[in-house]
Motif scaffolding. Structure first.
Motif, short mmCIF file in Angstrom:
data_model
loop_
_atom_site.label_atom_id
_atom_site.label_comp_id
_atom_site.label_asym_id
_atom_site.label_seq_id
_atom_site.Cartn_x
_atom_site.Cartn_y
_atom_site.Cartn_z
N ASN A 175 28.43 52.32 -6.22
CA ASN A 175 28.93 53.54 -6.87
C ASN A 175 28.68 53.50 -8.38
O ASN A 175 28.30 54.50 -8.98
N GLU A 222 25.81 59.47 -5.52
CA GLU A 222 26.97 58.82 -4.89
C GLU A 222 26.97 58.95 -3.37
O GLU A 222 27.58 58.15 -2.67
N TYR A 266 31.93 60.58 4.35
CA TYR A 266 31.58 59.16 4.35
C TYR A 266 31.34 58.67 5.78
O TYR A 266 30.36 57.97 6.06
N TYR A 299 36.18 59.41 -2.46
CA TYR A 299 35.16 60.02 -1.62
C TYR A 299 35.83 60.82 -0.50
O TYR A 299 36.97 60.56 -0.11
N LEU A 326 37.63 55.37 -5.02
CA LEU A 326 36.57 56.17 -5.63
C LEU A 326 36.67 57.64 -5.27
O LEU A 326 35.81 58.43 -5.68
N ALA A 358 35.85 53.22 -1.03
CA ALA A 358 35.27 54.52 -1.32
C ALA A 358 36.29 55.64 -1.21
O ALA A 358 36.29 56.59 -2.02
N VAL A 417 26.07 55.87 -1.18
CA VAL A 417 26.90 54.66 -1.17
C VAL A 417 27.18 54.21 0.26
O VAL A 417 27.09 53.02 0.58
N SER A 433 26.14 56.38 -9.61
CA SER A 433 26.81 57.49 -10.29
C SER A 433 26.02 57.96 -11.51
O SER A 433 26.12 59.12 -11.92
#
Length: 274
Positions: free
Chosen positions: A90, A99, A200, A195, A193, A189, A102, A94
């Protein structure tokens, strides 16, 4: 007078050459000798793996020792490996607005490399050392000689169950490591992060390929064979009492780790190099 000095110089030069060749040849001969011993050991071990009598109880015990008791350390290693890959990927992607890649990077890294290699190294440190210490202790205390006296083949009783258990169990540990490592990347994630969970998971499922998982399982089987082989070989050939057992244990872990990394590169090159 000049001829006498030249003769002395030639004799001195000849002596230096002989000493150099002797110093060079001794470790080379030792290496070739050890390689021959290892080749014979592998041949005998493989032959005894597939010829009766068999010891299923010993095989089951070794499978439990290698698989069940190594599961916590393998799980802990792979879950944090997946987490770190998610963070690092990431941080790099980024900058380019990528992204979304990932999930696929975590998937590929864990299934192809991290899960099999980390599982192999952790099992080598734990089980390879234990095998070498156990068999080495039996060697220096003459228990292996006692087995031969009782008409029990040491290769069938000690080596074959460990080799088969390593080949069978390591792929299972790698498969569990795949799942846990991917879950570790998913956790970071989603909860760190920010997500989207659905995106995902969909990306992970769409990018999942059979070759990635199969590659990891193949590596696991090869690594399991290497770990069991090095543990049994170094223990079986140990000598010199407690010091010899300690050296055998160290050699088993070091050689297993080095061979795992070398074979990892070779297998990856054979499968993914076009």
């Amino acid at each position: 007078m000049i001829c006498y000095h030249l003769q002395g110089i030639c004799l001195m030069f000849k002596k230096y050459i002989e000493n150099f060749l002797r110093a060079l040849g001794k470790p080379l001969i030792g290496f070739i000798s050890r390689l021959g011993e290892l080749s014979l050991f592998i041949t005998r071990a493989l032959y005894n793996c597939f010829t009766p009598p068999f010891y299923p109880k010993l095989l089951l015990r070794q499978m439990v020792n290698i698989g069940f008791y190594s599961l916590p350390v393998v799980a802990l290693t792979t879950v944090f490996a997946g987490m770190v890959i998610a963070l690092q990927t990431n941080a790099g992607f980024s900058s380019y607005g990528a992204e979304s890649a990932v999930a696929s990077v975590v998937l590929i890294a864990v299934t192809r490399e991290l899960a099999p290699v980390f599982s192999g190294l952790m099992v080598a440190g734990r089980i390879g050392a234990a095998m070498a210490a156990e068999i080495g202790t039996m060697r220096v205390t003459e228990q292996i000689d006692a087995l031969s006296t009782l008409s029990t083949n040491p290769y069938k009783y000690l080596v074959a169950p460990r080799l088969l258990a390593g080949i069978i169990v390591l792929p299972l540990l790698v498969l569990i490591g795949d799942i846990i490592g991917i879950f570790g990347g998913y956790t970071v994630a989603i909860y760190q992060l920010d997500y989207n969970p659905a995106n995902y998971i969909n990306t992970t499922i769409n990018e999942l390929q059979t070759i990635d998982v199969v590659t990891g399982l193949i590596k696991g089987a090869v690594f399991g064979f290497i770990i069991a082989l090095m543990g049994c070989y170094n223990g079986y050939k140990s000598k010199g009492g407690a010091q010899g057992v300690g050296e055998a244990t160290t050699n088993a872990v070091v050689t297993s780790s080095i061979l795992i990394l070398i074979c990892n590169y070779i297998i990856t090159g054979m499968i993914f190099t076009k």
